[in-house]
Design a protein around this motif. Structure first.
Motif, PDB file in Angstrom:
ATOM      1  N   LEU A  35       0.824  -1.205   0.000  1.00 36.33           N
ATOM      2  CA  LEU A  35       0.000   0.000   0.000  1.00 36.33           C
ATOM      3  C   LEU A  35       0.862   1.260   0.000  1.00 36.33           C
ATOM      4  CD1 LEU A  35      -2.843  -0.847   2.567  1.00 36.33           C
ATOM      5  CD2 LEU A  35      -2.931  -1.017   0.080  1.00 36.33           C
ATOM      6  N   VAL A  36       1.961   1.228   0.727  1.00 34.30           N
ATOM      7  CA  VAL A  36       2.778   2.434   0.896  1.00 34.30           C
ATOM      8  C   VAL A  36       4.038   2.426   0.028  1.00 34.30           C
ATOM      9  CG1 VAL A  36       1.941   2.758   3.247  1.00 34.30           C
ATOM     10  CG2 VAL A  36       4.043   1.464   2.883  1.00 34.30           C
ATOM     11  N   GLY A  37       4.250   1.357  -0.730  1.00 35.22           N
ATOM     12  CA  GLY A  37       5.511   1.218  -1.445  1.00 35.22           C
ATOM     13  C   GLY A  37       5.640   2.021  -2.721  1.00 35.22           C
ATOM     14  N   ASP A  38       4.534   2.208  -3.440  1.00 40.98           N
ATOM     15  CA  ASP A  38       4.600   2.878  -4.750  1.00 40.98           C
ATOM     16  C   ASP A  38       3.291   3.624  -4.970  1.00 40.98           C
ATOM     17  OD1 ASP A  38       4.026   3.114  -7.689  1.00 40.98           O
ATOM     18  OD2 ASP A  38       6.051   2.289  -7.841  1.00 40.98           O
ATOM     19  N   ARG A  39       3.361   4.938  -5.045  1.00 41.77           N
ATOM     20  CA  ARG A  39       2.154   5.767  -5.129  1.00 41.77           C
ATOM     21  C   ARG A  39       1.321   5.448  -6.356  1.00 41.77           C
ATOM     22  NH1 ARG A  39       1.303  10.627  -7.825  1.00 41.77           N
ATOM     23  NH2 ARG A  39      -0.495  11.828  -7.063  1.00 41.77           N
ATOM     24  N   GLU A  40       1.923   5.406  -7.541  1.00 36.51           N
ATOM     25  CA  GLU A  40       1.158   5.201  -8.765  1.00 36.51           C
ATOM     26  C   GLU A  40       0.558   3.803  -8.812  1.00 36.51           C
ATOM     27  OE1 GLU A  40       0.233   7.497 -10.801  1.00 36.51           O
ATOM     28  OE2 GLU A  40       1.344   8.930  -9.552  1.00 36.51           O
ATOM     29  N   TRP A  41       1.306   2.797  -8.370  1.00 34.30           N
ATOM     30  CA  TRP A  41       0.779   1.433  -8.320  1.00 34.30           C
ATOM     31  C   TRP A  41      -0.411   1.372  -7.374  1.00 34.30           C
ATOM     32  CZ3 TRP A  41      -0.206  -2.524  -4.909  1.00 34.30           C
ATOM     33  CH2 TRP A  41      -0.328  -3.826  -5.434  1.00 34.30           C
ATOM     34  N   PHE A  42      -0.292   2.021  -6.236  1.00 33.55           N
ATOM     35  CA  PHE A  42      -1.360   2.005  -5.247  1.00 33.55           C
ATOM     36  C   PHE A  42      -2.617   2.706  -5.753  1.00 33.55           C
ATOM     37  CE2 PHE A  42      -3.494   4.524  -1.941  1.00 33.55           C
ATOM     38  CZ  PHE A  42      -4.128   3.485  -1.271  1.00 33.55           C
ATOM     39  N   LEU A  43      -2.469   3.861  -6.386  1.00 33.32           N
ATOM     40  CA  LEU A  43      -3.637   4.586  -6.896  1.00 33.32           C
ATOM     41  C   LEU A  43      -4.365   3.761  -7.959  1.00 33.32           C
ATOM     42  CD1 LEU A  43      -2.261   8.244  -7.154  1.00 33.32           C
ATOM     43  CD2 LEU A  43      -3.776   7.305  -5.404  1.00 33.32           C
ATOM     44  N   GLU A  44      -3.599   3.114  -8.829  1.00 29.44           N
ATOM     45  CA  GLU A  44      -4.238   2.277  -9.857  1.00 29.44           C
ATOM     46  C   GLU A  44      -4.902   1.060  -9.222  1.00 29.44           C
ATOM     47  OE1 GLU A  44      -5.844   1.347 -13.331  1.00 29.44           O
ATOM     48  OE2 GLU A  44      -4.708   3.192 -12.912  1.00 29.44           O
ATOM     49  N   LEU A  45      -4.290   0.506  -8.182  1.00 29.24           N
ATOM     50  CA  LEU A  45      -4.904  -0.594  -7.446  1.00 29.24           C
ATOM     51  C   LEU A  45      -6.273  -0.171  -6.905  1.00 29.24           C
ATOM     52  CD1 LEU A  45      -4.287  -3.455  -5.853  1.00 29.24           C
ATOM     53  CD2 LEU A  45      -4.056  -1.900  -3.922  1.00 29.24           C
ATOM     54  N   THR A  46      -6.354   1.029  -6.348  1.00 31.44           N
ATOM     55  CA  THR A  46      -7.621   1.528  -5.819  1.00 31.44           C
ATOM     56  C   THR A  46      -8.668   1.608  -6.915  1.00 31.44           C
ATOM     57  OG1 THR A  46      -6.402   2.851  -4.188  1.00 31.44           O
ATOM     58  CG2 THR A  46      -8.726   3.396  -4.531  1.00 31.44           C
ATOM     59  N   ARG A  47      -8.282   2.110  -8.086  1.00 31.79           N
ATOM     60  CA  ARG A  47      -9.223   2.208  -9.199  1.00 31.79           C
ATOM     61  C   ARG A  47      -9.691   0.817  -9.637  1.00 31.79           C
ATOM     62  NH1 ARG A  47      -4.722   5.458 -11.184  1.00 31.79           N
ATOM     63  NH2 ARG A  47      -5.074   7.663 -10.671  1.00 31.79           N
ATOM     64  N   GLN A  48      -8.752  -0.115  -9.727  1.00 29.18           N
ATOM     65  CA  GLN A  48      -9.053  -1.447 -10.246  1.00 29.18           C
ATOM     66  C   GLN A  48      -9.936  -2.254  -9.295  1.00 29.18           C
ATOM     67  OE1 GLN A  48      -8.080  -2.967 -13.274  1.00 29.18           O
ATOM     68  NE2 GLN A  48      -7.545  -0.880 -13.863  1.00 29.18           N
ATOM     69  N   LEU A  49      -9.774  -2.061  -7.995  1.00 23.17           N
ATOM     70  CA  LEU A  49     -10.507  -2.866  -7.014  1.00 23.17           C
ATOM     71  C   LEU A  49     -11.751  -2.169  -6.471  1.00 23.17           C
ATOM     72  CD1 LEU A  49      -7.648  -4.527  -4.920  1.00 23.17           C
ATOM     73  CD2 LEU A  49      -8.894  -5.434  -6.878  1.00 23.17           C
ATOM     74  N   HIS A  50     -12.101  -1.036  -7.057  1.00 21.86           N
ATOM     75  CA  HIS A  50     -13.278  -0.292  -6.582  1.00 21.86           C
ATOM     76  C   HIS A  50     -14.536  -1.168  -6.625  1.00 21.86           C
ATOM     77  CE1 HIS A  50     -15.719   3.127  -5.601  1.00 21.86           C
ATOM     78  NE2 HIS A  50     -16.401   3.057  -6.727  1.00 21.86           N
ATOM     79  N   LYS A  51     -15.194  -1.292  -5.502  1.00 22.40           N
ATOM     80  CA  LYS A  51     -16.453  -2.037  -5.337  1.00 22.40           C
ATOM     81  C   LYS A  51     -16.300  -3.541  -5.579  1.00 22.40           C
ATOM     82  CE  LYS A  51     -19.701   1.745  -6.115  1.00 22.40           C
ATOM     83  NZ  LYS A  51     -20.895   2.211  -6.859  1.00 22.40           N
ATOM     84  N   SER A  52     -15.086  -4.050  -5.569  1.00 26.51           N
ATOM     85  CA  SER A  52     -14.910  -5.499  -5.651  1.00 26.51           C
ATOM     86  C   SER A  52     -15.077  -6.098  -4.253  1.00 26.51           C
ATOM     87  CB  SER A  52     -13.537  -5.846  -6.229  1.00 26.51           C
ATOM     88  OG  SER A  52     -12.501  -5.393  -5.380  1.00 26.51           O
ATOM     89  N   ARG A  53     -15.346  -7.378  -4.199  1.00 25.94           N
ATOM     90  CA  ARG A  53     -15.585  -8.041  -2.916  1.00 25.94           C
ATOM     91  C   ARG A  53     -14.348  -8.817  -2.488  1.00 25.94           C
ATOM     92  NH1 ARG A  53     -20.656 -12.065  -2.348  1.00 25.94           N
ATOM     93  NH2 ARG A  53     -21.754 -10.077  -2.558  1.00 25.94           N
ATOM     94  N   ALA A  54     -13.953  -8.632  -1.243  1.00 31.17           N
ATOM     95  CA  ALA A  54     -12.745  -9.288  -0.737  1.00 31.17           C
ATOM     96  C   ALA A  54     -13.024 -10.684  -0.204  1.00 31.17           C
ATOM     97  CB  ALA A  54     -12.110  -8.434   0.361  1.00 31.17           C
TER      98      ALA A  54
END
Length: 337
Positions: free
Chosen positions: A268-287
């Motif tokens: 989560l804290v390692g790479d800003r751009e990777w993390f932001l894209e992760l947030t977009r990609q996993l939006h409203k997905s179920r864990a």
């Protein structure tokens, strides 16, 4: 003064009275009296890092996340609870304001604790109702993908898992499925995979048993891919192999592996751009998802708005002193109010 960490949010203090504790001139911070306090500090410091990632992004809703995370768990209220040992008190989390942003490090940690606490309460009843059933820990993977293709790959994995559970060869009568995403070695990729706690009938190891090669073949078939995916059905958990857990029939020993964080905090804290894209990609997905006969027991694991003050920490309305610890951003620690 001596303090020791105990289960979840309990902190025991070796003091002669509440009065002595309250009037001490050198009351330490939460991290100085308990190793558990250091865990609070670590997650809250990482929350500050993540909120800055969101604050600097272009999307408006990321800015909203940043604002909510800034307020998250800034003030912790603990209740002083007398311990059975004379002169000891425990601090029990009584109240806190959580932002509930999905990838807030504090809230992800709290959510994992909540999932585990609920599962630990529920599973003994399952074992009582199905005493002869066995429990497997299965990991199903696919090749790494570009972070921008993560949602597409998760859709592929989830559809493939549904096909798997509909096969006649599928051995589990009940299961808990969790999705984990880790960062690829090259920094721009993602590694999505499934962890499965599978409840199989007593007959599984005598007939209906799936060899490792069969697990791989069936998962490849369900994925509809042209390569052999990696499947683990005898993964290590702690220092004990899966067969030990199967022998003792204790699913609780596998819960930490299944209900851990969806994304490692270091990612989560390692790479800003990777993390932001992760947030977009996993939006409203179920864990977390539950299926088969386990759903009637564990449906609440899928609920969206869980109480992040863990059920094991809930207190009755009783008279007692409370202590407050406030997040000091410059010092990166919780100090007593």
């Amino acid at each position: 003064m001596y303090a020791q960490a105990s289960d979840n949010n309990f902190i025991a203090f070796n003091i002669s009275s509440q009065d002595k504790f309250q009037h001490s001139q050198n009351v330490p911070s939460l991290s100085e009296v308990s190793l558990f306090g250091k865990i609070w500090d670590k997650h809250r410091a990482n929350t500050d890092k993540v909120l800055h990632y969101y604050a600097k992004a272009n999307e408006h809703y990321f800015h909203e996340y940043a604002w909510r995370m800034r307020m998250c768990s800034e003030l912790l209220k603990f209740q002083l609870v007398p311990d059975e040992s004379e002169g000891f008190f425990k601090l029990k989390l009584l109240d806190a304001r959580f932002c509930r942003v999905r990838y807030c490090p504090v809230c992800q940690w709290r959510r994992s604790l909540m999932w585990k606490a609920r599962a630990y309460k529920i599973l003994p009843q399952v074992v009582t109702d199905y005493p002869n059933y066995r429990w497997l820990f299965v990991t199903l993977t696919v090749k790494n993908c570009q972070i921008e293709e993560l949602r597409e790959n998760l859709d592929l994995i989830n559809k493939a898992f549904k096909r798997f559970t509909e096969l006649k060869a599928w051995p589990a009568k009940g299961w808990v499925k969790s999705i984990e995403v880790t960062k690829g070695r090259h920094g721009v990729s993602a590694h999505p995979h499934l962890h499965i706690l599978a409840m199989v009938p007593p007959s599984y190891f005598s007939h209906g048993y799936l060899s490792h090669a069969k697990w791989v073949a069936l998962w490849q078939q369900c994925l509809r891919i042209d390569y052999q995916p990696v499947v683990h059905t005898s993964a290590m958990s702690g220092d004990k192999p899966l067969r030990v857990y199967a022998k003792h029939h204790n699913p609780s020993l596998l819960i930490p592996e299944i209900l851990k964080y969806q994304v490692k905090e270091s990612d989560l804290v390692g790479d800003r751009e990777w993390f932001l894209e992760l947030t977009r990609q996993l939006h409203k997905s179920r864990a977390i998802a539950v299926g088969g006969i386990l759903r009637q027991y564990m449906r609440e694991l899928e609920e969206k708005n869980q109480d992040l003050i863990n059920e094991s920490e809930e207190t009755d309305e009783v008279d007692g002193e409370s202590l407050y610890f406030r997040w000091e951003r410059k010092l990166q620690r919780f100090n007593i109010e």
